[in-house]
Motif scaffolding. Structure first.
Motif, short mmCIF file in Angstrom:
data_model
loop_
_atom_site.label_atom_id
_atom_site.label_comp_id
_atom_site.label_asym_id
_atom_site.label_seq_id
_atom_site.Cartn_x
_atom_site.Cartn_y
_atom_site.Cartn_z
N VAL A 33 0.85 -1.19 0.00
CA VAL A 33 0.00 0.00 0.00
C VAL A 33 0.88 1.24 0.00
CG1 VAL A 33 -1.69 1.30 1.35
CG2 VAL A 33 -1.86 -1.17 1.20
N CYS A 38 -4.77 1.21 5.92
CA CYS A 38 -5.89 0.59 6.64
C CYS A 38 -6.53 1.57 7.61
CB CYS A 38 -5.40 -0.64 7.41
SG CYS A 38 -5.06 -2.05 6.36
N HIS A 41 -8.75 3.73 5.62
CA HIS A 41 -9.89 2.90 5.24
C HIS A 41 -10.88 2.78 6.40
CE1 HIS A 41 -11.19 -1.25 3.45
NE2 HIS A 41 -12.12 -0.33 3.29
N ASN A 83 -10.83 3.04 -5.21
CA ASN A 83 -9.92 2.74 -4.11
C ASN A 83 -10.63 1.99 -2.98
OD1 ASN A 83 -7.64 3.78 -5.23
ND2 ASN A 83 -7.59 5.63 -4.00
N ALA A 87 -9.84 -1.80 -1.83
CA ALA A 87 -9.43 -2.02 -0.45
C ALA A 87 -10.37 -3.02 0.24
CB ALA A 87 -9.43 -0.70 0.31
N ARG A 91 -8.23 -6.38 1.29
CA ARG A 91 -7.80 -6.42 2.68
C ARG A 91 -8.54 -7.49 3.47
NH1 ARG A 91 -7.19 -0.05 3.06
NH2 ARG A 91 -5.07 0.01 2.26
#
Length: 98
Positions: A33, A38, A41, A83, A87, A91
């Motif tokens: 990344v 994260c 996010h 995005n 993600a 993830r």
């Protein structure tokens, strides 16, 4: 002109960032990344929950007026639908569950 902190920023100060970073390291959440981490996010997802958004498109549309304030809100630079979908897809969800 607004001079204080946003309410969302004040609420996010209570989140245990250190514990979250341990989970991210445990599941390699930030591997490969560059900008949308994260933590960014998580903050976007929390904003979506608190503002009762129903889809990624709705979430990104509601964030559009605040684009110049993303840094102050902790969202990072690039909050786009693509995005967010990448993600969410790539993830490990255990990062956010624990």
């Amino acid at each position: 002109m607004h001079k204080g902190q946003f309410i969302f920023t004040q609420v996010c100060k209570f989140l245990p960032k250190r514990a979250f970073d341990c989970l991210v390291n445990k599941y390699d959440g930030n591997k490969w990344v560059k900008s949308f981490t994260c933590w960014n996010h998580l903050l976007v997802l929390i904003y979506g929950q608190l503002s009762n958004r129903e889809s990624l498109r709705d979430l990104v549309t509601s964030l559009a007026p605040f684009r110049n304030m993303f840094h102050h809100l902790g969202f990072g630079a690039n909050v786009t639908r693509s995005n967010l979908s990448k993600a969410n897809e790539q993830r490990d969800p255990r990062i956010f569950e624990e």
